[in-house]
Every structure is written in structure tokens, then in C-alpha cells.
Design a protein around this motif. Structure first.
Motif, PDB file in Angstrom:
ATOM      1  N   ARG A   4     -32.028 -26.568 -30.726  1.00  0.00           N
ATOM      2  CA  ARG A   4     -32.723 -27.333 -31.760  1.00  0.00           C
ATOM      3  C   ARG A   4     -33.835 -28.156 -31.132  1.00  0.00           C
ATOM      4  NH1 ARG A   4     -31.548 -32.461 -30.998  1.00  0.00           N
ATOM      5  NH2 ARG A   4     -29.542 -33.101 -30.146  1.00  0.00           N
ATOM      6  N   LEU A   5     -34.732 -28.632 -31.980  1.00  0.00           N
ATOM      7  CA  LEU A   5     -35.796 -29.504 -31.492  1.00  0.00           C
ATOM      8  C   LEU A   5     -35.213 -30.810 -30.968  1.00  0.00           C
ATOM      9  CD1 LEU A   5     -38.474 -29.053 -34.301  1.00  0.00           C
ATOM     10  CD2 LEU A   5     -38.573 -28.162 -31.963  1.00  0.00           C
ATOM     11  N   ALA A   6     -35.779 -31.300 -29.895  1.00  0.00           N
ATOM     12  CA  ALA A   6     -35.364 -32.583 -29.328  1.00  0.00           C
ATOM     13  C   ALA A   6     -35.926 -33.720 -30.183  1.00  0.00           C
ATOM     14  CB  ALA A   6     -35.860 -32.713 -27.895  1.00  0.00           C
ATOM     15  N   THR A   7     -35.208 -34.832 -30.210  1.00  0.00           N
ATOM     16  CA  THR A   7     -35.660 -36.029 -30.914  1.00  0.00           C
ATOM     17  C   THR A   7     -35.621 -37.215 -29.958  1.00  0.00           C
ATOM     18  OG1 THR A   7     -33.464 -36.745 -31.649  1.00  0.00           O
ATOM     19  CG2 THR A   7     -34.623 -35.145 -33.055  1.00  0.00           C
ATOM     20  N   SER A  35     -43.363 -39.302 -24.695  1.00  0.00           N
ATOM     21  CA  SER A  35     -44.726 -38.855 -24.956  1.00  0.00           C
ATOM     22  C   SER A  35     -44.769 -37.372 -25.315  1.00  0.00           C
ATOM     23  CB  SER A  35     -45.609 -39.131 -23.738  1.00  0.00           C
ATOM     24  OG  SER A  35     -46.904 -38.619 -23.941  1.00  0.00           O
ATOM     25  N   ARG A  36     -43.997 -36.553 -24.613  1.00  0.00           N
ATOM     26  CA  ARG A  36     -43.961 -35.116 -24.900  1.00  0.00           C
ATOM     27  C   ARG A  36     -43.417 -34.854 -26.302  1.00  0.00           C
ATOM     28  NH1 ARG A  36     -41.349 -33.471 -19.077  1.00  0.00           N
ATOM     29  NH2 ARG A  36     -43.246 -33.791 -17.868  1.00  0.00           N
ATOM     30  N   GLY A  43     -42.552 -28.509 -29.048  1.00  0.00           N
ATOM     31  CA  GLY A  43     -42.436 -27.998 -27.690  1.00  0.00           C
ATOM     32  C   GLY A  43     -41.257 -28.538 -26.901  1.00  0.00           C
ATOM     33  N   SER A  44     -40.430 -29.358 -27.512  1.00  0.00           N
ATOM     34  CA  SER A  44     -39.275 -29.934 -26.816  1.00  0.00           C
ATOM     35  C   SER A  44     -37.990 -29.503 -27.506  1.00  0.00           C
ATOM     36  CB  SER A  44     -39.373 -31.469 -26.804  1.00  0.00           C
ATOM     37  OG  SER A  44     -40.477 -31.888 -26.057  1.00  0.00           O
ATOM     38  N   TRP A  45     -37.124 -28.847 -26.752  1.00  0.00           N
ATOM     39  CA  TRP A  45     -35.906 -28.253 -27.316  1.00  0.00           C
ATOM     40  C   TRP A  45     -34.672 -28.681 -26.527  1.00  0.00           C
ATOM     41  CZ3 TRP A  45     -36.122 -24.953 -31.552  1.00  0.00           C
ATOM     42  CH2 TRP A  45     -37.409 -24.594 -31.957  1.00  0.00           C
ATOM     43  N   CYS A  46     -33.548 -28.759 -27.214  1.00  0.00           N
ATOM     44  CA  CYS A  46     -32.266 -29.069 -26.589  1.00  0.00           C
ATOM     45  C   CYS A  46     -31.279 -27.943 -26.859  1.00  0.00           C
ATOM     46  CB  CYS A  46     -31.675 -30.360 -27.162  1.00  0.00           C
ATOM     47  SG  CYS A  46     -32.532 -31.834 -26.650  1.00  0.00           S
ATOM     48  N   CYS A  58     -39.010 -28.034 -22.156  1.00  0.00           N
ATOM     49  CA  CYS A  58     -40.248 -28.683 -22.591  1.00  0.00           C
ATOM     50  C   CYS A  58     -41.418 -27.760 -22.288  1.00  0.00           C
ATOM     51  CB  CYS A  58     -40.428 -30.005 -21.860  1.00  0.00           C
ATOM     52  SG  CYS A  58     -42.006 -30.775 -22.200  1.00  0.00           S
ATOM     53  N   SER A  59     -42.247 -27.546 -23.284  1.00  0.00           N
ATOM     54  CA  SER A  59     -43.508 -26.850 -23.064  1.00  0.00           C
ATOM     55  C   SER A  59     -44.622 -27.824 -23.423  1.00  0.00           C
ATOM     56  CB  SER A  59     -43.592 -25.576 -23.906  1.00  0.00           C
ATOM     57  OG  SER A  59     -43.474 -25.879 -25.278  1.00  0.00           O
ATOM     58  N   GLU A  60     -45.764 -27.650 -22.810  1.00  0.00           N
ATOM     59  CA  GLU A  60     -46.871 -28.571 -23.028  1.00  0.00           C
ATOM     60  C   GLU A  60     -48.128 -27.811 -23.400  1.00  0.00           C
ATOM     61  OE1 GLU A  60     -47.126 -31.855 -20.117  1.00  0.00           O
ATOM     62  OE2 GLU A  60     -45.395 -30.919 -19.166  1.00  0.00           O
TER      63      GLU A  60
END
Length: 72
Positions: A4-7, A35-36, A43-46, A58-60
Motif C-alpha cells: 500500500r501507499l506509505a503515509t 518530504s518524499r 512513489g512511496s510504498w509499504c 521509494c521512487s523519486e
């Protein structure tokens, strides 16, 4: 398990992973993770199991001009 998306609420658990994986001074700081997530939330997943964060990805986004630079 689920991906899932990170929070922002995940940051403490993500920091535990950062400290386990990276040598001192090489991992991301809390501010960098925040910040990411704020800049590119898609772009941030857990990876989570039983409400525990087991992994983080994390992708940027980089500007095209940066990607076009010649590197040695």
C-alpha cells in the motif's frame, strides 16, 4: 501481506527499517522520508503484514535535464 501507499503515520516504522538496512549516516532522515511522501505520494510504498511494516520502497522524480547529464 499487502502493498500500500506509505503515509506520514508510517514514518516511525520506516525509520526502524532505515536503521536496520543502512550504515550509520547513510540512510534517509525522517525529514527526507516526509518530504518524499509529501512531494510524490504515489512513489512511496509499504509492505505490511498484520499491521506491521516489513518493507519500504521509494521512487523519486528527477527532472529530464538531470537525467540527460553525462556522468562518469
Amino acid at each position: 501481506m499487502k502493498v500500500r501507499l506509505a503515509t506520514k503515520k508510517d514514518i516511525p516504522a520506516i525509520m526502524v527499517l532505515e536503521k536496520e538496512v543502512w550504515a550509520a549516516g547513510q540512510g534517509a532522515t525522517q525529514e527526507m522520508i516526509l518530504s518524499r511522501i509529501e512531494t510524490f505520494p504515489e512513489g512511496s510504498w509499504c509492505l505490511e503484514k498484520d499491521h506491521k511494516i516489513l518493507g519500504y520502497l521509494c521512487s523519486e522524480i528527477f527532472p529530464e535535464s538531470f537525467l540527460a547529464q553525462k556522468r562518469t
